[in-house]
Write a protein that holds these residues in place. Structure first.
Motif, PDB file in Angstrom:
ATOM      1  N   LEU A  85      18.498  48.389  32.359  1.00  0.00           N
ATOM      2  CA  LEU A  85      18.377  48.023  33.776  1.00  0.00           C
ATOM      3  C   LEU A  85      19.259  46.835  34.156  1.00  0.00           C
ATOM      4  O   LEU A  85      19.573  46.653  35.337  1.00  0.00           O
ATOM      5  N   LEU A  86      19.652  46.018  33.178  1.00  0.00           N
ATOM      6  CA  LEU A  86      20.421  44.814  33.497  1.00  0.00           C
ATOM      7  C   LEU A  86      21.739  45.108  34.220  1.00  0.00           C
ATOM      8  O   LEU A  86      22.072  44.402  35.181  1.00  0.00           O
ATOM      9  N   PRO A  87      22.542  46.120  33.805  1.00  0.00           N
ATOM     10  CA  PRO A  87      23.783  46.387  34.549  1.00  0.00           C
ATOM     11  C   PRO A  87      23.531  46.743  36.010  1.00  0.00           C
ATOM     12  O   PRO A  87      24.304  46.348  36.897  1.00  0.00           O
ATOM     13  N   PHE A  88      22.448  47.493  36.288  1.00  0.00           N
ATOM     14  CA  PHE A  88      22.129  47.844  37.677  1.00  0.00           C
ATOM     15  C   PHE A  88      21.713  46.601  38.464  1.00  0.00           C
ATOM     16  O   PHE A  88      22.057  46.447  39.642  1.00  0.00           O
ATOM     17  N   TYR A  89      20.970  45.724  37.819  1.00  0.00           N
ATOM     18  CA  TYR A  89      20.570  44.461  38.447  1.00  0.00           C
ATOM     19  C   TYR A  89      21.804  43.651  38.829  1.00  0.00           C
ATOM     20  O   TYR A  89      21.889  43.095  39.937  1.00  0.00           O
ATOM     21  N   LEU A  90      22.795  43.615  37.936  1.00  0.00           N
ATOM     22  CA  LEU A  90      24.000  42.825  38.191  1.00  0.00           C
ATOM     23  C   LEU A  90      24.867  43.462  39.270  1.00  0.00           C
ATOM     24  O   LEU A  90      25.271  42.795  40.234  1.00  0.00           O
ATOM     25  N   LEU A  91      25.155  44.747  39.143  1.00  0.00           N
ATOM     26  CA  LEU A  91      26.161  45.376  39.994  1.00  0.00           C
ATOM     27  C   LEU A  91      25.616  45.816  41.346  1.00  0.00           C
ATOM     28  O   LEU A  91      26.322  45.752  42.358  1.00  0.00           O
ATOM     29  N   LEU A  92      24.370  46.261  41.392  1.00  0.00           N
ATOM     30  CA  LEU A  92      23.821  46.807  42.637  1.00  0.00           C
ATOM     31  C   LEU A  92      23.024  45.810  43.446  1.00  0.00           C
ATOM     32  O   LEU A  92      22.829  46.015  44.651  1.00  0.00           O
ATOM     33  N   LEU A  93      22.564  44.728  42.824  1.00  0.00           N
ATOM     34  CA  LEU A  93      21.657  43.833  43.536  1.00  0.00           C
ATOM     35  C   LEU A  93      22.223  42.440  43.745  1.00  0.00           C
ATOM     36  O   LEU A  93      22.313  41.966  44.882  1.00  0.00           O
ATOM     37  N   VAL A  94      22.620  41.752  42.685  1.00  0.00           N
ATOM     38  CA  VAL A  94      22.962  40.331  42.826  1.00  0.00           C
ATOM     39  C   VAL A  94      24.456  40.056  42.849  1.00  0.00           C
ATOM     40  O   VAL A  94      24.885  39.016  43.348  1.00  0.00           O
ATOM     41  N   GLY A  95      25.281  40.935  42.292  1.00  0.00           N
ATOM     42  CA  GLY A  95      26.722  40.693  42.286  1.00  0.00           C
ATOM     43  C   GLY A  95      27.169  39.889  41.081  1.00  0.00           C
ATOM     44  O   GLY A  95      26.407  39.130  40.477  1.00  0.00           O
ATOM     45  N   ALA A  96      28.458  40.028  40.757  1.00  0.00           N
ATOM     46  CA  ALA A  96      29.002  39.446  39.520  1.00  0.00           C
ATOM     47  C   ALA A  96      29.513  38.030  39.755  1.00  0.00           C
ATOM     48  O   ALA A  96      30.707  37.803  39.914  1.00  0.00           O
ATOM     49  N   THR A  97      28.598  37.064  39.767  1.00  0.00           N
ATOM     50  CA  THR A  97      28.992  35.662  39.766  1.00  0.00           C
ATOM     51  C   THR A  97      29.026  35.165  38.320  1.00  0.00           C
ATOM     52  O   THR A  97      28.422  35.780  37.433  1.00  0.00           O
ATOM     53  N   PRO A  98      29.719  34.041  38.053  1.00  0.00           N
ATOM     54  CA  PRO A  98      29.892  33.624  36.647  1.00  0.00           C
ATOM     55  C   PRO A  98      28.592  33.441  35.874  1.00  0.00           C
ATOM     56  O   PRO A  98      28.450  33.967  34.767  1.00  0.00           O
ATOM     57  N   SER A  99      27.636  32.699  36.435  1.00  0.00           N
ATOM     58  CA  SER A  99      26.443  32.367  35.654  1.00  0.00           C
ATOM     59  C   SER A  99      25.569  33.588  35.404  1.00  0.00           C
ATOM     60  O   SER A  99      25.044  33.771  34.302  1.00  0.00           O
ATOM     61  N   ILE A 100      25.401  34.453  36.413  1.00  0.00           N
ATOM     62  CA  ILE A 100      24.527  35.612  36.198  1.00  0.00           C
ATOM     63  C   ILE A 100      25.215  36.654  35.327  1.00  0.00           C
ATOM     64  O   ILE A 100      24.560  37.358  34.545  1.00  0.00           O
ATOM     65  N   THR A 101      26.535  36.778  35.418  1.00  0.00           N
ATOM     66  CA  THR A 101      27.254  37.706  34.538  1.00  0.00           C
ATOM     67  C   THR A 101      27.109  37.275  33.088  1.00  0.00           C
ATOM     68  O   THR A 101      26.873  38.096  32.197  1.00  0.00           O
ATOM     69  N   ARG A 102      27.275  35.984  32.844  1.00  0.00           N
ATOM     70  CA  ARG A 102      27.081  35.461  31.491  1.00  0.00           C
ATOM     71  C   ARG A 102      25.678  35.769  30.994  1.00  0.00           C
ATOM     72  O   ARG A 102      25.484  36.246  29.861  1.00  0.00           O
ATOM     73  N   ALA A 103      24.678  35.545  31.837  1.00  0.00           N
ATOM     74  CA  ALA A 103      23.296  35.742  31.419  1.00  0.00           C
ATOM     75  C   ALA A 103      23.000  37.214  31.147  1.00  0.00           C
ATOM     76  O   ALA A 103      22.314  37.555  30.171  1.00  0.00           O
TER      77      ALA A 103
END
Length: 755
Positions: free
Chosen positions: A285-303
């Motif tokens: 589920l993490l890739p969907f959380y990143l790409l569809l919901l919050v967007g690829a910013t540095p800190s959340i992408t790293r996390a």
């Protein structure tokens, strides 16, 4: 049986008979302690720095190779060199990205596209642009009009380098924003639909505007709405979080990923799911959380990347992977896709905080054994995260929170419940009110923590130079040596104190002596600082805009310059572009005295009223200045030349405070917006430097004044404007007088050294 001397050996500790191949494997296992992604990541960092022409680019490359050789694995040194080539190539490809918006630079345009709260992604051409000011409307499909311009670089100490930041927001998969639409006016707005629109409605359902803005920031990382919220004391919510050391709570990071995945793992475990499902489902589920919901910013992408690797390792039964290896591998992936994230403050803070956390167990072991383990781990994690990010925060924000430890200890349990509940409310969409009855008190409690601790003093800090970063690095190495048991505590403390003293001494031995003409756009803000006197004359302002120049431009500049207090603040006259920013300055720094020229009745001028209100809130004495008033500090003397005792005129400009600064043979005059003929009556004498009145208006800097003063240099504080400032007539008069012109709209902030 022994077939050859030395071919077998008995291990008395384990009782095993070791063959020669087994001993060699054991030797390699002991030597191979270096995680292979580390030299790769160091090489990539060096390669990107090399392509960007950064002077330190060779350091990480050489460090990666040296670590590999010291670890007796020369192939890893080759990996570091390969990383250098990959990093260089990635940055080179981004630099060659076509500029699809170039034909429209300087034009008035109407654009159509998707506004995500940060950038406008155009339908045609395929490009992204920034909007200024940011629309008050939320994300969605918009039609917006304005003028396209190139972004500005850093034009003021501690200021925002918009051009560099925009460059860092692109990558190999995402277009780099190359332009800014200024005076952006939204003509049409259709609220965002889909998952993000649904989620956003759930976050705000049945919540107050302030709580809804906080939840949008906490869950989606969108801080536009919370940036406009203020507490009753007058300071903004975002400032309060920063001063309390809680700014990271409004930036999506590992905390969000850990809390959300941890909650899901607990729930799946409670339902009796097998490990493959318990860890595999959150990882999926993490890739969907990143790409569809919050967007690829540095800190959340790293996390997300780190969390995904750790969850997959647990799913396949590999246990906990090497944390330093995960950090290095994640950094490599991020930088290959987004090479200029290397210069992004959020990227730097995110990885430095994680590196600090890797040692939290070592520090917790050194705390008293009678303390609860959870408290020791919480203390260690908070302290090390703050220490690891200290130089970046001090260098970029000019201040260090002093209450971050207790504020974070109080905020952490609130966030532990608030983040999962808020996420559930978002998933429920318009029905989020079913959960938000529990979210509301938690959000209010978090705001109370920020407000309470945000009112505490902060430690001011100037911009760090190379020596400051070196001193910090030496102190950090000594601290790590102590935590790892390789350096005695007394020696580590001595090194840290010596580094602190060495970074503090230069400013004490050679205190600043200068006039600083801050680039605040179409406005005025001048700083005089000499030993014994720090004076700010005006603080800029934005006519017709809600941008707070004092908070967003002047205060960061003062902090970057190492200004911790102001002896005198001067409000020359009641024009917005001169004094609007002083309200935030008065609230943000200790001020000894406020000088004004002409006081008005309350209600006559809202901008001046706001400045006087801020002075009363901070118990700052207000002094009405008249001709002949002065203040001295050693050889430096500042004298008021205007206004005179009687009321010269009812016009604000006619009553501008005019000052003369004298330091030995050096003489400068600061004239506010004083027009001709009043400027011809002040009699400043011959001048080294004249700060032209009224931004180069044709009504000021007349021939009589120029003949009286005979300045060698003339400074014009001016920005983009529709008034035609500075006028050609003024420029011609200055040229005829034989003086050189310095313009803040052309050269940015001007720092003028005094003798």
């Amino acid at each position: 049986m022994v077939t050859r001397e030395g071919a077998t050996r008995f291990d008395p500790q384990t009782g095993e008979v070791l063959t020669a191949p087994a001993r060699r494997r054991g030797h390699r296992a002991e030597a191979g302690r270096l995680a292979w992604p580390l030299p790769l990541a160091l090489g990539i960092i060096g390669g990107i720095g090399w392509q960007l022409g950064l002077g330190w680019a060779a350091v990480p490359l050489l460090l990666g190779a040296a670590l590999a050789l010291l670890d007796a694995r020369p192939l890893l040194a080759v990996l570091a060199l390969l990383g250098g080539g990959l990093g260089y190539g990635s940055a080179h490809l981004q630099a060659r990205e076509p500029d699809r918006i170039a034909p429209w630079i300087g034009a008035l345009v109407t654009l159509r596209g998707h506004w995500d709260g940060q950038f406008l992604t155009l339908d045609e051409p395929k490009a992204r642009v920034a909007l200024a000011p940011k629309p008050r409307q939320g994300p969605g499909e918009v039609v917006v009009a304005g003028r396209l311009i190139r972004p500005d670089g850093r034009r003021i100490p501690g200021g925002f380098d918009q051009a560099a930041w925009l460059r860092s927001q692109g990558g190999l998969l995402v277009p780099t924003p190359k332009a800014v639409l200024v005076r952006a006016e939204v003509k049409k707005h259709v609220p965002e639909r889909g998952l993000r629109g649904w989620f956003r409605r759930g976050l705000s359902a049945h919540l107050s505007p302030r709580n809804a803005a906080l939840m949008t920031a906490v869950e989606l990382g969108e801080r536009g709405d919370i940036g406009r919220e203020t507490f009753d004391e007058g300071f903004s919510v975002r400032d309060a979080f920063a001063r309390a050391g809680l700014a990271h709570l409004m930036a999506l990071s590992g905390q969000n990923v850990a809390l959300l995945t941890g909650t899901l793992i607990w729930l799946l475990g409670w339902l009796g799911a097998r490990p493959s499902w318990r860890y595999g489902l959150p990882a999926a589920l993490l890739p969907f959380y990143l790409l569809l919901l919050v967007g690829a910013t540095p800190s959340i992408t790293r996390a997300v990347l780190m969390g995904g690797v750790a969850l997959l390792a647990l799913m396949v039964g590999r246990g906990r992977p090497d944390p330093l290896g995960i950090v290095a591998l994640t950094a490599s992936a991020c930088l290959l896709l987004f090479p200029l994230w290397l210069l992004d403050v959020g990227f730097q803070l995110s990885f430095l905080a994680v590196l600090g956390l890797l040692l939290s167990g070592k520090l917790a072991d050194r705390l008293p054994q009678r303390w609860p383990q959870w408290l020791k781990l919480a203390l260690a994690a908070t302290v090390l995260a703050e220490l690891a990010t200290l130089p970046v925060i001090a260098h970029n924000f000019g201040q260090l929170p002093l209450v971050g430890l207790p504020a974070n200890l109080l905020a952490a349990p609130i966030m532990a419940v608030l983040v999962p509940l808020g996420f559930l409310a978002g998933l429920l969409g318009p029905a989020g009110g079913l959960v938000n009855w529990a979210v509301a008190p938690l959000a209010s409690a978090l705001l109370w923590v920020a407000q309470t601790f945000g009112s505490a003093p902060v430690l001011g800090w100037g911009t760090l130079g190379a020596g400051g970063f070196l001193a910090y690095a030496l102190a950090a190495v000594a601290g790590m040596g102590w935590l790892l048991g390789r350096v005695r505590g007394q020696a580590a403390l001595t090194i840290a104190l010596a580094c602190a003293a060495l970074s503090w001494l230069p400013a004490q031995l050679r205190p600043a002596r200068e006039l600083v003409f801050l680039d605040v756009g179409q406005g005025d803000a001048t700083l005089l600082r000499v030993p014994g006197l720090t004076m700010l004359v005006d603080g800029g302002g934005s006519v017709g805009s809600d941008y707070d120049v004092g908070r967003g431009t002047v205060l960061p500049a003062l902090r970057a310059l190492g200004v911790r207090k102001l002896d005198v603040v001067v409000a020359t006259h009641a024009d917005t572009d001169h004094i609007e920013g002083l309200s935030s300055v008065l609230r943000g720094l200790p001020v000894g005295e406020l000088w004004v020229g002409q006081l008005k009745k309350a209600g006559d001028d809202p901008v001046l009223d706001a400045v006087l209100t801020a002075a009363r809130e901070r118990n700052v004495p207000v002094r009405q200045i008249r001709r002949g008033d002065q203040v001295t500090a050693g050889p430096v003397k500042v004298t008021a030349l205007w206004p005179v005792g009687n009321v010269w005129s009812t016009a604000d400009n006619d009553n501008s405070v005019a000052l003369r600064v004298e330091d030995g043979p050096f003489r400068a005059a600061l004239l506010g917006d004083l027009p001709d003929p009043a400027e011809a009556l002040i009699g400043p004498g011959h001048l080294t430097l004249l700060k032209a009145a009224h931004h180069g208006s044709r009504y000021s800097t007349g021939e009589v004044l120029l003949k009286q003063t005979k300045p060698k240099d003339v400074l014009i504080s001016v920005g983009r404007n529709t008034y035609g400032h500075p006028t050609q007539a003024v420029l011609d008069r200055i040229a005829a007088a034989g003086a050189k012109v310095w313009r803040t709209d052309q050269v940015g902030t001007v720092r003028w050294p005094l003798p």
